[in-house]
Design an enzyme around this catalytic site. Sequence first.
Site, PDB file in Angstrom:
ATOM      1  N   ASP A 152      11.248 -18.415  11.191  1.00  0.00           N
ATOM      2  CA  ASP A 152      11.284 -18.724  12.584  1.00  0.00           C
ATOM      3  C   ASP A 152      12.375 -19.955  13.021  1.00  0.00           C
ATOM      4  O   ASP A 152      12.926 -20.301  12.103  1.00  0.00           O
ATOM      5  CB  ASP A 152       9.797 -19.511  12.778  1.00  0.00           C
ATOM      6  N   SER A 153      12.240 -19.941  14.408  1.00  0.00           N
ATOM      7  CA  SER A 153      13.691 -20.944  14.660  1.00  0.00           C
ATOM      8  C   SER A 153      13.277 -22.473  14.456  1.00  0.00           C
ATOM      9  O   SER A 153      13.858 -23.170  14.044  1.00  0.00           O
ATOM     10  CB  SER A 153      13.617 -20.851  16.288  1.00  0.00           C
ATOM     11  N   CYS A 178       8.471 -15.047  14.758  1.00  0.00           N
ATOM     12  CA  CYS A 178       9.324 -15.833  16.007  1.00  0.00           C
ATOM     13  C   CYS A 178       9.132 -14.616  16.964  1.00  0.00           C
ATOM     14  O   CYS A 178       9.853 -13.467  17.057  1.00  0.00           O
ATOM     15  CB  CYS A 178      10.658 -16.190  15.704  1.00  0.00           C
ATOM     16  N   GLU A 234       7.975 -29.503  17.828  1.00  0.00           N
ATOM     17  CA  GLU A 234       9.114 -30.025  17.010  1.00  0.00           C
ATOM     18  C   GLU A 234       9.244 -31.499  16.847  1.00  0.00           C
ATOM     19  O   GLU A 234       9.706 -32.192  16.002  1.00  0.00           O
ATOM     20  CB  GLU A 234      10.364 -29.604  17.483  1.00  0.00           C
ATOM     21  N   CYS A 294       4.095 -17.103  21.288  1.00  0.00           N
ATOM     22  CA  CYS A 294       5.101 -17.998  20.697  1.00  0.00           C
ATOM     23  C   CYS A 294       4.394 -18.703  19.478  1.00  0.00           C
ATOM     24  O   CYS A 294       3.257 -19.064  19.769  1.00  0.00           O
ATOM     25  CB  CYS A 294       5.663 -19.172  21.897  1.00  0.00           C
ATOM     26  N   HIS A 324       4.693 -21.269  17.998  1.00  0.00           N
ATOM     27  CA  HIS A 324       4.553 -22.739  18.062  1.00  0.00           C
ATOM     28  C   HIS A 324       3.234 -23.108  18.716  1.00  0.00           C
ATOM     29  O   HIS A 324       2.530 -24.115  18.634  1.00  0.00           O
ATOM     30  CB  HIS A 324       5.654 -23.526  18.943  1.00  0.00           C
TER      31      HIS A 324
HETATM   32  N1  DGL Z   1       8.308 -19.903  17.628  1.00  0.00           N
HETATM   33  C1  DGL Z   1       9.175 -19.154  18.409  1.00  0.00           C
HETATM   34  C2  DGL Z   1       8.737 -18.054  19.181  1.00  0.00           C
HETATM   35  O1  DGL Z   1       7.548 -17.766  18.487  1.00  0.00           O
HETATM   36  C3  DGL Z   1       9.936 -20.315  19.169  1.00  0.00           C
HETATM   37  C4  DGL Z   1      10.995 -19.787  19.996  1.00  0.00           C
HETATM   38  C5  DGL Z   1      12.197 -20.813  20.443  1.00  0.00           C
HETATM   39  O2  DGL Z   1      12.782 -21.226  19.484  1.00  0.00           O
HETATM   40  O3  DGL Z   1      12.335 -21.182  21.588  1.00  0.00           O
HETATM   41  O4  DGL Z   1       9.053 -17.560  20.002  1.00  0.00           O
END
Ligand code: DGL
Length: 284
Positions: A14-15, A77, A156, A188, A190
Site C-alpha cells: 500500500d502507499s 491499495c 498517516e 480506500c 485507510h
Molecule cells: N490506501 C490507499 C487506497 O486504498 C490510499 C491511497 C493514497 O495514497 O492516496 O487507495
Amino acid sequence: MIAERASRPIAVFDSGLGGLTVAAEIHRRFPGENLLFLADRARVPYASLSISLIARFAAECFDFLLAHDPKALVVACNTVSSVCLEETVARSPVPVLGVVEPTARAAAKATVNGRIGVLATKATVRRQAYDKALSRLRPGVQVFSNGAPLLVPLVEEGWTEGEIPRKVVEHYLTPIRRAGVDTLVLGCTHYEYFKDVLREVMGAEVSIINTPQVTADELGAMLRDRDELQSADHPGTVTIFSTDINEALDIVVRSLFPEPKFPDQITVHSAQIPPHRAESVRCA
Ligand code: DGL
C-alpha cells in the site's frame, strides 16, 4: 517443489498504513504464512498525484517486493488497483490480487435495493473503478461515489478518533447516506481505521463491506487452488517495510499485531526504493 513454493512469502503493498489492515487480516486467517508488507509512506498520499506518477511509484514498490521472491502480490491499495492493476498483472511473474474486484464482488452480492455507496480517494472515484466493476457484476446497480481526500492524511498522522475525524467522515458521507444506499464500499484501505465512526454515521442497517476480509478470502482461495497455502503448524513472520518510519507506524503495528507468538515475529524495517526511469512505466 510445491512445498518449496508454498513456503515463499506473500507480498502486500500500500502507499501507506491502510493496507496494513489487509496484511493483518491475512495474518489472522493464515497464521502459517510469512508476510512482507511495504508502505510507501514517504510518498503517500498517491491519490493526489498524476496517473503516470502513481503507476511509476507503484511499479518501483512492486519491484522491491518481487525481489524478495514472493508467491503472490496483493495490491492492498484501491488507488493503485484502479490505476494500474492490469499493467501490474502483465509485468508480474507471480499472481496479483487487487482489492477492487473482491470488494466490488462482495458489494454486488450484499445489496438488496441496488444502491451502493463508494467512499474512495479522488483518483479511484475519477477512474470509476467501482462503477465499472459493479455494473459488470450486477447490471442496473446504482453507484453513489464521493472522494474523501482528508482521510488518508489523518490516518498517516495517527488521528483516527475524536471530533475532527468524525466531522470529516460525516462531511464526506452525508451525500452517500442521503442517496439511500443499503451497502457501503470503503474504496480506500485507510478508511478501515474509521470503521466505528462510519458505522455510526451510516446506521446499523447499511452493510459496510469488509475489504480486508473479502481480500483474504480470495487470496486463500487462490493459494488453495495452486496448492500453495502454508499450514498453520508453525507461525509465520510479518516483515513490515516502510519508506518512512515514525511513531504513528509503531502505534498502528502494535494495535494490529498485538500478540506476537515469538520475539521478532513482527518486525519493522526502513526501505529504500530505487527509482525507475519515468518512461519505463506506461499505463492506460
Ligand atoms: N490506501 C490507499 C487506497 O486504498 C490510499 C491511497 C493514497 O495514497 O492516496 O487507495
